[in-house]
Design a protein around this motif. Structure first.
Motif, short mmCIF file in Angstrom:
data_model
loop_
_atom_site.label_atom_id
_atom_site.label_comp_id
_atom_site.label_asym_id
_atom_site.label_seq_id
_atom_site.Cartn_x
_atom_site.Cartn_y
_atom_site.Cartn_z
N PHE A 35 15.40 -13.35 3.62
CA PHE A 35 15.29 -11.93 4.43
C PHE A 35 14.71 -12.00 5.77
O PHE A 35 14.01 -12.84 5.82
CB PHE A 35 14.46 -10.97 3.45
N TYR A 37 12.50 -9.30 8.05
CA TYR A 37 11.99 -7.96 8.15
C TYR A 37 11.40 -7.79 9.57
O TYR A 37 10.83 -8.56 10.08
CB TYR A 37 10.61 -7.95 7.09
N SER A 42 4.10 0.14 14.54
CA SER A 42 3.67 1.38 13.74
C SER A 42 3.24 0.72 12.47
O SER A 42 2.64 1.24 11.50
CB SER A 42 4.88 2.41 13.29
N ARG A 43 3.68 -0.61 12.15
CA ARG A 43 3.25 -1.45 11.10
C ARG A 43 3.88 -1.50 9.88
O ARG A 43 3.21 -2.28 8.99
CB ARG A 43 1.61 -1.36 10.96
N GLN A 44 4.88 -0.41 9.67
CA GLN A 44 5.51 -0.39 8.53
C GLN A 44 6.58 -1.49 8.31
O GLN A 44 7.42 -1.40 9.49
CB GLN A 44 5.96 0.81 8.28
N MET A 45 6.78 -2.47 7.61
CA MET A 45 7.84 -3.41 7.44
C MET A 45 9.11 -2.74 6.87
O MET A 45 9.31 -2.19 6.15
CB MET A 45 7.34 -4.69 6.81
N LEU A 47 13.31 -3.68 6.36
CA LEU A 47 14.10 -5.00 5.83
C LEU A 47 15.35 -4.88 6.65
O LEU A 47 15.76 -3.75 7.04
CB LEU A 47 14.86 -4.83 4.15
N ARG A 50 19.61 -9.54 4.73
CA ARG A 50 19.21 -10.07 3.48
C ARG A 50 20.65 -11.17 3.22
O ARG A 50 21.65 -10.82 3.57
CB ARG A 50 19.14 -9.28 2.16
N PHE A 91 9.59 -11.26 10.52
CA PHE A 91 9.09 -12.01 9.63
C PHE A 91 10.21 -12.54 8.68
O PHE A 91 11.07 -11.80 8.28
CB PHE A 91 8.04 -11.39 8.48
N PHE A 105 6.39 -15.39 3.15
CA PHE A 105 6.50 -14.91 4.51
C PHE A 105 6.11 -16.11 5.22
O PHE A 105 5.46 -16.80 4.97
CB PHE A 105 5.75 -13.66 4.43
N VAL B 4 8.42 4.28 0.38
CA VAL B 4 7.08 4.24 -0.36
C VAL B 4 5.90 4.64 0.37
O VAL B 4 5.61 4.34 1.65
CB VAL B 4 7.02 2.60 -0.47
N TYR B 31 10.23 -2.59 -9.87
CA TYR B 31 9.39 -3.43 -9.36
C TYR B 31 8.32 -3.28 -8.60
O TYR B 31 8.88 -2.83 -7.27
CB TYR B 31 10.22 -4.58 -9.17
N TYR B 33 4.91 -4.32 -5.95
CA TYR B 33 3.95 -5.46 -5.30
C TYR B 33 3.02 -4.96 -4.69
O TYR B 33 2.98 -3.92 -3.92
CB TYR B 33 5.09 -6.37 -4.41
N TYR B 35 0.97 -6.59 -1.39
CA TYR B 35 0.76 -7.63 -0.35
C TYR B 35 -0.24 -7.25 0.58
O TYR B 35 -0.81 -6.18 0.75
CB TYR B 35 1.89 -7.94 0.45
N GLN B 37 -2.30 -8.37 4.62
CA GLN B 37 -2.04 -8.91 5.95
C GLN B 37 -3.23 -8.93 6.59
O GLN B 37 -3.82 -7.91 7.29
CB GLN B 37 -0.89 -8.54 6.71
N VAL B 43 1.64 -12.39 6.11
CA VAL B 43 1.71 -11.61 4.96
C VAL B 43 1.43 -12.41 3.81
O VAL B 43 2.26 -13.14 3.44
CB VAL B 43 3.07 -10.82 5.00
N MET B 89 -4.77 -5.51 5.84
CA MET B 89 -4.02 -4.44 5.80
C MET B 89 -3.24 -4.46 4.71
O MET B 89 -2.70 -5.83 4.26
CB MET B 89 -2.76 -4.48 6.84
N PHE B 91 -0.42 -3.84 1.94
CA PHE B 91 0.96 -3.22 1.85
C PHE B 91 1.60 -3.02 0.42
O PHE B 91 1.30 -4.06 -0.34
CB PHE B 91 2.05 -3.96 2.42
N GLY B 102 15.28 -7.26 -1.79
CA GLY B 102 14.63 -6.88 -0.83
C GLY B 102 13.57 -5.69 -0.96
O GLY B 102 14.14 -4.99 -1.88
N TYR B 103 12.49 -5.53 -0.34
CA TYR B 103 11.56 -4.61 -0.83
C TYR B 103 11.62 -3.50 0.25
O TYR B 103 12.45 -3.61 1.37
CB TYR B 103 10.12 -5.13 -0.56
N PHE B 105 8.91 -1.29 1.95
CA PHE B 105 7.45 -1.34 1.98
C PHE B 105 6.75 -0.21 2.21
O PHE B 105 7.44 0.66 2.91
CB PHE B 105 6.92 -2.28 3.16
N GLY B 106 5.66 0.22 1.99
CA GLY B 106 5.01 1.35 2.27
C GLY B 106 4.26 1.08 3.94
O GLY B 106 4.64 0.13 4.37
N SER B 107 3.79 2.33 4.43
CA SER B 107 3.24 1.94 5.77
C SER B 107 1.88 1.30 5.94
O SER B 107 1.38 0.80 7.01
CB SER B 107 3.07 3.26 6.48
N ARG B 110 -5.01 0.31 5.75
CA ARG B 110 -5.94 -0.62 6.62
C ARG B 110 -7.36 -0.50 6.01
O ARG B 110 -8.03 0.51 6.01
CB ARG B 110 -6.01 -0.35 8.00
#
Lengths: 115, 114
Positions: A35, A37, A42-45, A47, A50, A91, A105, B4, B31, B33, B35, B37, B43, B89, B91, B102-103, B105-107, B110
């Protein structure tokens, strides 16, 4: 164990140009997924793209495409017609084909698109 | 598009205190998760959760960490006695199927431990 290596901590590209971000990985498994990403300021990853390891055809999503070289364990991301909104940390990640779906990652590449 | 959601976005806590980080995954995902950072670092996987139990956890996820899905909606990460090195951070992510698509992610939250 899996490892993912991104050898370019920072890169820059002019708007509308093409840039390629490198990623190599190491795994002893045969079935896995790769993947890319994107993590904007703004820091939200998010996708981006893939690739299933069992597919030879390179994945493409609009301006984003990959060059997947399984034998070389290389998975680079090409961004065509770069836009200012592409500025982000990128990433690379690999995930084994298991129910847990845990991803490993890389360290990330900070891409700056310049006007 | 489904999201999310993580709360709070930023939490400051004193060393030794307990914190609970909350996440609402996408409703039809199975599923889940966590993570983390640490600033400027990669991450790192903490834990995966499926069918109301932990599927896999990393060596980071020691006895001070726990996860719960108390009501079928929220997915929480509890850190019982925070340490300075827990500052990062965090996540939450969810995925829709048994294969890694693939995920989402939430924002992130911190967490700052002082």
């Amino acid at each position: 164990a899996q490892t993912v290596t991104q050898s370019q901590p920072e890169m820059s590209v002019q708007e509308a140009e093409t840039v390629t971000l490198s990623c190599t990985y190491d795994t002893s498994e045969n079935n896995y997924y790769l993947f890319w990403y994107k993590q904007p300021p703004s820091r939200q990853m998010i996708l981006v793209i893939r690739q299933e390891a069992y597919k030879q055809q390179n994945a493409t999503e609009n301006r984003f495409s990959v060059n997947f070289q399984k034998a070389a364990k290389s998975f680079s991301l090409k961004i065509s017609d770069s836009q200012l909104g592409d500025t982000a940390m990128y990433f690379c990640a690999s995930t084994l084909d298991t129910n847990a779906g845990k991803s490993t990652f890389g360290d990330g590449t900070t891409l700056t698109v310049k006007p | 598009e489904p999201e999310v959601t993580q709360t709070p976005s930023h939490q400051v806590t004193q060393m030794g205190q307990e914190v609970i980080l909350r996440c609402v995954p996408i409703s039809n995902h199975l599923y889940f998760y966590w993570y983390r950072q640490i600033l400027g670092q990669k991450v790192e996987f903490l834990v995966s959760f499926y069918n109301n139990e932990i599927s896999e956890k990393s060596e980071i996820f020691d006895d001070q960490f726990s996860v719960e899905r108390p009501d079928g909606s929220n997915f929480t990460l509890k850190i019982r006695s925070t340490k300075l090195e827990d500052s990062a951070m965090y996540f939450c992510a969810s995925s829709g199927g048994p294969l890694p698509y693939g995920y989402t992610f939430g924002s992130g939250t911190r967490l700052t431990v002082v």
